[in-house]
Design a protein around this motif. Structure first.
Motif, PDB file in Angstrom:
ATOM      1  N   ALA A 245      24.786  73.657  32.553  1.00 54.78           N
ATOM      2  CA  ALA A 245      23.372  73.977  32.348  1.00 54.78           C
ATOM      3  C   ALA A 245      22.643  74.338  33.633  1.00 54.78           C
ATOM      4  N   ARG A 246      23.334  74.421  34.768  1.00 57.38           N
ATOM      5  CA  ARG A 246      22.768  74.670  36.099  1.00 57.38           C
ATOM      6  C   ARG A 246      21.502  73.827  36.330  1.00 57.38           C
ATOM      7  N   TYR A 247      21.656  72.512  36.054  1.00 58.77           N
ATOM      8  CA  TYR A 247      20.532  71.573  36.137  1.00 58.77           C
ATOM      9  C   TYR A 247      20.100  71.357  37.582  1.00 58.77           C
ATOM     10  N   ALA A 248      18.790  71.289  37.794  1.00 54.03           N
ATOM     11  CA  ALA A 248      18.218  70.879  39.077  1.00 54.03           C
ATOM     12  C   ALA A 248      16.834  70.309  38.816  1.00 54.03           C
ATOM     13  N   ASP A 249      16.334  69.552  39.788  1.00 56.28           N
ATOM     14  CA  ASP A 249      14.994  68.970  39.670  1.00 56.28           C
ATOM     15  C   ASP A 249      13.924  69.845  40.297  1.00 56.28           C
ATOM     16  N   THR A 250      14.316  70.974  40.888  1.00 54.69           N
ATOM     17  CA  THR A 250      13.348  71.872  41.516  1.00 54.69           C
ATOM     18  C   THR A 250      13.573  73.304  41.047  1.00 54.69           C
ATOM     19  N   ASP A 546      24.144  49.961  41.087  1.00 53.52           N
ATOM     20  CA  ASP A 546      23.089  49.622  40.141  1.00 53.52           C
ATOM     21  C   ASP A 546      23.329  50.427  38.867  1.00 53.52           C
ATOM     22  N   LEU A 547      23.564  49.774  37.734  1.00 51.51           N
ATOM     23  CA  LEU A 547      23.903  50.450  36.486  1.00 51.51           C
ATOM     24  C   LEU A 547      22.694  50.673  35.580  1.00 51.51           C
ATOM     25  N   ALA A 548      21.488  50.587  36.124  1.00 45.08           N
ATOM     26  CA  ALA A 548      20.301  50.909  35.326  1.00 45.08           C
ATOM     27  C   ALA A 548      20.371  52.364  34.877  1.00 45.08           C
ATOM     28  N   MET A 549      19.912  52.627  33.666  1.00 42.52           N
ATOM     29  CA  MET A 549      20.033  53.964  33.093  1.00 42.52           C
ATOM     30  C   MET A 549      18.665  54.632  32.983  1.00 42.52           C
ATOM     31  N   GLY A 550      18.669  55.974  33.107  1.00 43.14           N
ATOM     32  CA  GLY A 550      17.495  56.783  32.815  1.00 43.14           C
ATOM     33  C   GLY A 550      16.409  56.714  33.868  1.00 43.14           C
ATOM     34  N   GLY A 551      15.374  57.524  33.650  1.00 39.51           N
ATOM     35  CA  GLY A 551      14.214  57.516  34.534  1.00 39.51           C
ATOM     36  C   GLY A 551      14.236  58.621  35.556  1.00 39.51           C
ATOM     37  N   PRO A 552      13.159  58.726  36.354  1.00 43.46           N
ATOM     38  CA  PRO A 552      13.040  59.794  37.351  1.00 43.46           C
ATOM     39  C   PRO A 552      14.220  59.822  38.312  1.00 43.46           C
ATOM     40  N   SER A 553      14.531  61.026  38.779  1.00 45.95           N
ATOM     41  CA  SER A 553      15.663  61.201  39.692  1.00 45.95           C
ATOM     42  C   SER A 553      15.404  60.519  41.030  1.00 45.95           C
ATOM     43  N   GLN A 554      16.478  60.005  41.619  1.00 44.16           N
ATOM     44  CA  GLN A 554      16.411  59.279  42.885  1.00 44.16           C
ATOM     45  C   GLN A 554      17.178  60.038  43.967  1.00 44.16           C
ATOM     46  N   GLN A 555      16.796  59.825  45.214  1.00 45.58           N
ATOM     47  CA  GLN A 555      17.471  60.473  46.331  1.00 45.58           C
ATOM     48  C   GLN A 555      18.821  59.805  46.592  1.00 45.58           C
ATOM     49  N   LEU A 556      19.871  60.628  46.705  1.00 43.39           N
ATOM     50  CA  LEU A 556      21.191  60.117  47.065  1.00 43.39           C
ATOM     51  C   LEU A 556      21.401  60.096  48.563  1.00 43.39           C
ATOM     52  N   VAL A 557      20.543  60.782  49.315  1.00 46.15           N
ATOM     53  CA  VAL A 557      20.659  60.854  50.770  1.00 46.15           C
ATOM     54  C   VAL A 557      19.315  60.478  51.368  1.00 46.15           C
ATOM     55  N   GLY A 558      19.286  60.344  52.685  1.00 48.05           N
ATOM     56  CA  GLY A 558      18.033  60.025  53.355  1.00 48.05           C
ATOM     57  C   GLY A 558      18.006  58.597  53.861  1.00 48.05           C
ATOM     58  N   ASP A 559      16.810  58.151  54.214  1.00 47.85           N
ATOM     59  CA  ASP A 559      16.669  56.834  54.842  1.00 47.85           C
ATOM     60  C   ASP A 559      16.943  55.695  53.870  1.00 47.85           C
ATOM     61  N   PHE A 570      18.620  63.110  42.685  1.00 46.88           N
ATOM     62  CA  PHE A 570      17.708  64.257  42.746  1.00 46.88           C
ATOM     63  C   PHE A 570      18.483  65.482  43.219  1.00 46.88           C
ATOM     64  N   VAL A 571      18.417  66.568  42.450  1.00 46.68           N
ATOM     65  CA  VAL A 571      19.136  67.799  42.779  1.00 46.68           C
ATOM     66  C   VAL A 571      18.134  68.830  43.257  1.00 46.68           C
ATOM     67  N   GLU A 572      18.201  69.153  44.535  1.00 51.16           N
ATOM     68  CA  GLU A 572      17.310  70.133  45.161  1.00 51.16           C
ATOM     69  C   GLU A 572      17.971  71.503  45.093  1.00 51.16           C
ATOM     70  N   ARG A 573      17.394  72.401  44.321  1.00 55.35           N
ATOM     71  CA  ARG A 573      18.043  73.689  44.068  1.00 55.35           C
ATOM     72  C   ARG A 573      18.094  74.570  45.313  1.00 55.35           C
ATOM     73  N   GLN A 574      17.006  74.689  46.044  1.00 58.44           N
ATOM     74  CA  GLN A 574      16.964  75.644  47.155  1.00 58.44           C
ATOM     75  C   GLN A 574      17.672  75.132  48.398  1.00 58.44           C
ATOM     76  N   ASN A 575      17.497  73.847  48.697  1.00 57.25           N
ATOM     77  CA  ASN A 575      18.086  73.285  49.917  1.00 57.25           C
ATOM     78  C   ASN A 575      18.994  72.122  49.540  1.00 57.25           C
ATOM     79  N   LEU A 576      20.118  72.459  48.929  1.00 53.31           N
ATOM     80  CA  LEU A 576      21.063  71.435  48.504  1.00 53.31           C
ATOM     81  C   LEU A 576      21.551  70.669  49.734  1.00 53.31           C
ATOM     82  N   PRO A 577      21.389  69.348  49.772  1.00 58.30           N
ATOM     83  CA  PRO A 577      21.780  68.597  50.976  1.00 58.30           C
ATOM     84  C   PRO A 577      23.238  68.793  51.340  1.00 58.30           C
TER      85      PRO A 577
END
Length: 863
Positions: A245-250, A546-559, A570-577
């Protein structure tokens, strides 16, 4: 077994491996990129002057065939493989010298598409040296994928290894070729395989031991049923569909509007729930195309399949093209979007059929309800679209009715009659009479379980796609899918209970010779964990998942990366980490049929150096202390936690040897580069140096926001930075790791056309300024005479303001070359590539042992 865990993905071995597979594009996407982003531009803007049909080709350059483009023109080649950015074709499009097309510069997005194409190898499917002017004549009914699906007769094969009809089809073909299959996988390997395939997570050591004690068919079936019923199943299989589905959050590249899709995650959660609920696949498809027409209780969030694509600067023609592509490739396995500008060159898809589908989506408009992704609804009046000649909206051809594709319509086609026709389109796609849909889905399910589909080109069942290796088996699976009420779980269950699924990766030598590509399924392919399974398995082994399900996307990278499953990232379409790109996550710009599998140095470096991996290794080491103070018990616990089994005597000896090696206790060397602020005491030529305390993703600065209340605008990044005032100078410090002679070369730039520029100085810690330059709206070379350094000496690269403190962003790319005593070749240290964020706390010997166990092949591969 010892070699399996000792064979760590070490930096040295990984650096020696060649990069694999296809540049920036995965399977099929290079052809897609050319057909959608390159060929239409060449036809419209280049062929009038640079094609055989143009008569006299300007500059001796033809661009209407691949061979002619490779030859170039009177001025030489137009493509450069060694330095793609220097390709004359790209320079001409950018108006850097030649200005092509002369009628006006093309949009930046189009030029970027050419740059991406050239950088990835300029894949060009145009064959021969003569341009194709007419599409080939194709009899659709002669191609296997357009023929009706009929349940084949199951071969009668007598063999102890034939558990299911699937095995009968596979075994019959193997016997025709005179090859023997691999033996059954060990209970350890089989359980690990089925756990990862169905849930994306590994079994525990206790679960493996329990199955080893009772590896019966009944016990295995009970495990399969439990995994299919687990909520983890939807998380694993939902992620597979999100690739389709070429899913992304942006949204990708847009201007002033919000770049985010705030409620995209609701579509992702619906997909996961649909797989967990075993929503019949035909209903699953219909909801994603026409949920607005299925009643008040219908899941409107399902339409994120259509609406969460790239926004193409909100160009409506490209947005509709994207929707046609994701529907036809994703659900039908046909490259219909190739017919946007001309009749399909290979498949029986005329341009008129493309614009029939275009009319369906043009007759729909987008709404943005609260707490839901954008949805499509029918316009008050449907649109009667015309063919855009050569894909150009300004060149209007014949009108096209809203109707389904001729190549998969049995009998006379009837135009859609209800509104936009989206529901009728959805029902035609999901019809059991459609020869493609069930085959395509059965093949995708097989491919996700085996690593490759029975049809290798999972999203191209057309004439350019691969033929199925086992056509009767594919049709058996497709008919079984339909007969089982389009149940995905029952299809998965059929496959994983078969003997061919349960076989080992170790095949007889004769089979390896006869079936080197494994097209006869004589063995299981050894598969590395993908990004999501790898990350989640690491977190689970370290007790942090953490096996909690659903809800807003979370950052897999960063601080502060989330410890939830990767599917919720969280999937950033333009600047994929970089983390996503390093581990072969597909580009969310377009539909992905499958994922590339590459081996690169960056992967090993991630396991060695990434803060996330180091934090997890430290957590695993700390967790192992629960086993008690006895080191043997602690080692045993850590091995079982990561490998799912007890170590052998030889492995246990290796573990203790590593743990007690003095090198394991050594602290890592200090970094060569550090980043700070301060000022030069002009009298003593000494520097009051303070480390910048905050790292914000790609830059060191005084605090979370600029300007910092205490030190102002001081900031340093990989390429340069910004000074503060005269008492808060930006300082990049290099510390000599060994004695020797150092030379410095570089370029200082001040890119703004405003302000009075910056001053830069090189200061040696012996009390000498060895170079000084200014740059104002310009670039200048910055080189020094050789300097003698002792180990621990520092060389500071100091930048400060001049009269004005405004517009002082600068670039300073410097390279130091250290010729160490007794060596003949200097070692380079470059400021840009040496730039890095804060180093995590060094691991102790237990942490390093944990890191090795998380990196070893037995952990990193499915089986």
């Amino acid at each position: 077994m010892r070699k399996r865990w000792v064979a760590v993905l070490s930096l040295a071995s990984t650096l020696a491996w060649a990069l694999l597979a296809g540049g920036a594009f995965g399977d099929g996407s290079a052809l897609d990129h050319f057909e959608r982003r390159i060929r239409p531009v060449l036809i419209e803007h280049c062929y009038p002057c640079h094609s055989q049909a143009s008569g006299v080709t300007q500059g001796g350059l033809r661009l209407d065939t691949a061979a002619a483009m490779c030859r170039g023109g009177d001025s030489g080649p137009v493509l450069s493989a060694d330095t793609p950015e220097d390709s004359p074709l790209l320079q001409a499009l950018r108006y850097e010298g030649y200005e092509m097309p002369p009628s006006g510069k093309l949009p930046d997005e189009t030029i970027a598409a050419f740059a991406e194409w050239i950088a990835a190898g300029a894949h060009d499917p145009r064959e021969g040296d003569e341009p194709i002017t007419e599409p080939p004549t194709i009899d659709a009914k002669s191609h296997w994928s357009f023929q009706p699906i009929e349940r084949p007769e199951v071969p009668q094969v007598e063999s102890a290894g034939v558990r299911t009809p699937i095995d009968a089809f596979v075994t019959a073909k193997q016997r025709e070729a005179g090859v023997e299959p691999a033996p059954a996988a060990t209970s350890h390997d089989l359980l690990r395989r089925v756990y990862f395939d169905l849930t994306g997570l590994p079994p525990t050591a206790a679960e493996i031991e329990r199955f080893q004690n009772d590896p019966s068919d009944e016990a295995y079936e009970a495990i399969v049923d439990a995994l299919l019923a687990s909520p983890r199943f939807g998380e694993r299989w939902g992620r597979y569909w999100l690739d389709v589905a070429r899913y992304a959050d942006t949204k990708g590249y847009v201007f002033e509007e919000d770049r985010n899709y705030p409620n995209a995650y609701r579509y992702r959660d619906w997909v996961i729930a649909s797989f967990n609920d075993d929503l019949p696949y035909d209903q699953f498809l219909i909801a994603q195309i026409a949920a607005d027409q299925l009643g008040e209780e219908a899941p409107r969030e399902a339409m994120g399949y259509l609406t969460l694509g790239r926004r193409f600067l909100n160009n409506p023609h490209d947005i509709i093209d994207d929707r046609i592509d994701v529907v036809t490739r994703g659900m039908l396995g046909l490259t219909v979007a190739c017919a946007r500008c001309h009749d399909h060159k290979y498949d029986p898809i005329p341009t008129a059929d493309y614009y029939s589908l275009y009319s369906v989506f043009a007759s729909s408009e987008e709404q943005k309800p609260e707490n839901c992704p954008p949805v499509l609804v029918d316009r008050a009046e449907p649109v009667q679209q015309v063919v855009f000649l050569r894909g150009n909206p300004g060149m209007r051809g014949e009108p096209t009715p809203r109707q389904f594709l001729a190549c998969v319509t049995d009998g006379d086609r009837r135009p859609f009659e209800k509104g936009s026709g989206r529901r009728e389109l959805a029902e035609a796609i999901a019809s059991p009479d459609n020869p493609l849909t069930a085959r395509v889905w059965a093949n995708r399910v097989w491919g996700w379980l085996f690593g490759r589909g029975l049809v290798a080109t999972a999203s191209d069942f057309g004439l350019r796609g691969e033929a199925p290796t086992h056509p009767e088996l594919l049709d058996y699976l497709a008919t079984a899918l339909i007969d089982d009420g389009w149940s995905t779980k029952r299809l998965v269950r059929r496959i994983v209970l078969s003997s061919v699924y349960r076989q080992s990766c170790e095949a007889p030598p004769a089979s390896l010779e006869t079936d080197p590509g494994n097209t006869l399924l004589t063995r299981r392919e050894r598969r590395r964990l993908d990004l999501e399974a790898n990350r989640d398995a690491v977190l689970q082994a370290c007790g942090r998942l953490d096996l909690a399900m659903g809800g807003p996307s979370q950052q897999l990278v960063g601080d502060t990366p989330t410890t939830r499953r990767a599917v919720y990232g969280f999937v950033e379409r333009q600047n994929l980490p970089a983390f996503f790109r390093t581990f072969d996550f597909p580009s969310p710009d377009t539909h992905a049929s499958n994922r590339a599998v590459t081996v690169s140095p960056q992967q090993a470096l991630y396991f060695l150096n990434s803060p996330l991996m180091i934090a997890n290794a430290a957590a695993l080491a700390e967790h192992s202390a629960e086993a008690g103070a006895d080191e043997a018990a602690r080692v045993e616990w850590m091995f079982r936690q990561t490998q799912g089994r007890r170590p052998s005597d030889a492995e246990r000896a290796d573990l203790f040897a590593f743990l007690t090696d003095p090198a394991a206790a050594e602290a890592p060397p200090a970094p060569e580069w550090s980043y700070g602020w301060g000022r030069i005491d002009e009298a003593s030529v000494t520097i009051d140096f303070h480390v910048l305390p905050h790292f914000k993703g790609d830059a060191w600065q005084g605090g979370p926001e600029l300007p910092d209340p205490s030190i102002g605008w001081v900031m340093l990044n990989a390429g340069g930075g910004h000074p503060g005032d005269t008492t808060h100078q930006a300082i990049r410090r290099w510390t000599a790791p060994a004695p020797g002679d150092v030379t410095v070369a570089g370029k200082l730039s001040h890119g703004s056309d405003q302000g009075d520029g910056v001053r830069a100085r090189v200061v040696h810690s012996v009390g000498a300024i060895t170079g000084e330059w200014t740059a104002a709206n310009a670039t200048t070379d910055t080189g020094t005479q050789p300097m003698r350094v002792a180990a621990g000496d520092t060389i500071d690269f100091v930048v400060d303001c001049r009269e004005s403190e405004a517009f002082d962003s600068f670039g300073w790319d410097v390279t130091l070359n250290l010729l160490r005593e007794g060596e003949e070749v200097a070692t380079p240290y470059r400021s840009t590539t040496g730039f890095e964020g804060p180093a995590p706390a060094p691991l102790d010997r237990w942490g390093r042992l944990a890191q090795v166990l998380l990196m070893c092949n037995e952990f990193q591969f499915v089986d």
